[in-house]
Design an enzyme around this catalytic site. Sequence first.
Site, PDB file in Angstrom:
ATOM      1  CG  ASP A  94      16.061 -34.500  -0.176  1.00 51.81           C
ATOM      2  OD1 ASP A  94      16.965 -35.220  -0.628  1.00 51.81           O
ATOM      3  OD2 ASP A  94      15.787 -33.384  -0.636  1.00 51.81           O
ATOM      4  NE  ARG A 149      11.523 -28.637  -1.826  1.00 49.17           N
ATOM      5  CZ  ARG A 149      12.162 -29.773  -2.018  1.00 49.17           C
ATOM      6  NH1 ARG A 149      13.101 -30.142  -1.188  1.00 49.17           N
ATOM      7  NH2 ARG A 149      11.873 -30.550  -3.034  1.00 49.17           N
ATOM      8  N   GLY A 174      21.766 -32.281 -12.974  1.00 50.67           N
ATOM      9  CA  GLY A 174      20.326 -32.533 -13.000  1.00 50.67           C
ATOM     10  C   GLY A 174      19.960 -34.006 -13.037  1.00 50.67           C
ATOM     11  CE  LYS A 232      15.891 -36.906  -5.246  1.00 54.72           C
ATOM     12  NZ  LYS A 232      15.720 -37.427  -3.880  1.00 54.72           N
ATOM     13  CG  ASP A 245      17.304 -27.592   1.559  1.00 45.99           C
ATOM     14  OD1 ASP A 245      17.898 -27.399   2.631  1.00 45.99           O
ATOM     15  OD2 ASP A 245      17.729 -28.347   0.676  1.00 45.99           O
ATOM     16  NE  ARG A 257      18.986 -34.353  -6.850  1.00 44.81           N
ATOM     17  CZ  ARG A 257      19.392 -35.305  -6.067  1.00 44.81           C
ATOM     18  NH1 ARG A 257      19.824 -36.417  -6.578  1.00 44.81           N
ATOM     19  NH2 ARG A 257      19.383 -35.146  -4.763  1.00 44.81           N
ATOM     20  NE  ARG A 302      10.609 -35.913  -4.412  1.00 46.12           N
ATOM     21  CZ  ARG A 302      11.696 -35.267  -4.003  1.00 46.12           C
ATOM     22  NH1 ARG A 302      12.570 -35.838  -3.210  1.00 46.12           N
ATOM     23  NH2 ARG A 302      11.921 -34.027  -4.402  1.00 46.12           N
TER      24      ARG A 302
END
Length: 497
Positions: free
Chosen positions: A264, A185, A128, A115, A254, A95, A178
């Site tokens: 995150d 990652r 998404g 995002k 991740d 997403r 973002r």
Amino acid sequence: MTESSTNSPQFDNSYVLLPALFYSKQTLAPVKAPALIRINHALADQLGISADWLESPSGLQVLAGNEVAPGSLPIATAYAGHQFGGWNPRLGDGRATLLGEVIGKDGQRYDIQLKGAGRTAYARGGDGRSPLGPVLREYVISEAMATLGVPTSRSLAAVTTGEYVMREGMLPGGILTRVCSSHIRIGTFQFFAGQNNHEAVKTLADHVIARHYPQAAEAQRPYAALLRAVIARQAELIAQWQQLGFIHGVMNTDNMLVSGETIDYGPCAFMDNYHPNTVYSSIDSGGRYAYGNQPGIGQWNLAWLARALLPLIDADEDLALQEAQQAIDDYVPQYQRAYDQIMAGKIGLSQADTESKALVEELLQLMAAANADYTLTFRRLAELAAPGEYEGDSVAELAELPASLSHWITEWEARLDSDPADARERQQRMLRLNPAYIPRNHLVEEVIRAAVDDHDLQPFHRLVERLAEPFRFDAADDRYATPPTPEQVVARTFCGT
Ligand code: AMP
Ligand code: MG
């Protein structure tokens, strides 16, 4: 070209130059009626992005994923990862859409990502989208982290979509813009390593070295140097989380960036009362990502990066393994050094030594036993560090120091007396290390409720603005520093995905 489109960011797209299996081209999924919630002017300025453009009609269309800005080549990136310890070979941005990169005023490259902008090739069963609540939550907490001095992804903008998303009910949708120095990652390395595609691992490693760790290229074993550099940044990062009482909540591989920035912000939270077993995330039933487990999980995650890099480290398997193992082992003292140094500073000592470590350890044990507020206990100690000197507003009434600390305080004062630093300077340092304001969970929840239930975004704006100055306590804003009453405590957080 209109005035506003000429002002749009100068996008560069270095990730698109990588092989096709690294990403998937993204076609936009427009939303019905986007509206701007907030632009981060200070960040826009650092990035050299025009705030006027961001606030213009064409800026809004780009921030909502309705239009592609000139020069932007939208993609979703591929990655894998260990989620709560279980291997998932195919995750990817489900997403999130990477619009491209910009070069900030500091000369560094930054990813600009949306995002919640719609399904991608990696969306699997997901829609998404993102509800508004998690967008506001990420904006508040990521910006607070940046102000507190923690490496982190940033929030450039938040918009509402004018559409609803289906979760526990119908919720208003939002999109966050973002920004971070890359979205690569540990799981990005694992994606290729999991397919035994050593060439792709090498291509990615070379990209990361050029982008984040150019000094590794000069080393005798560049990929071992890369591993060590990532380990050093993660050790520093997690020490920062610990000293602030920040609980990430989903430390899956991740969700760990090789750049060493926090990313995150899902079920994360700052703890109120100190206790090492604290867990907020509703899905972390086993407490795998509890506060006290974070440093160890950091090492576990890095071991997976080491494993992915192994074939590149040395052609001799034994040598490569030895090298990687040593780097992973060295994480422990690196983390411990960083943590001990910050914690010594928090109690006003210039050097970490056996004595400072014992003092910190004893203090934390007393705090856990007394259910003491983590943030305000340290803040209050800063006020007390130079008797008679402190002239600012005091947090004393918001959280009294537990009586059980009195013996410890006597010991601590004696230790401060033998420290060479000037008392007033020491206090100033402590006041800059121990915030009065953190994004407390009940406050974050409160601004989300106001936005979602009452369409009132003013509480969100006020909280963001208050948290922009966390180290200057103002008694007029005491509600933002006050720990929750038992009725206000928000003990559970949700990913909201
Ligand atoms: P997270 O828990 O946010 O780290 O997400 C884990 C994985 O699920 C990532 O691959 C995300 O891209 C994907 N994901 C999370 N929410 C959604 C969503 N609403 N739609 C599609 N993919 C999602
Ligand atoms: Mg994630």
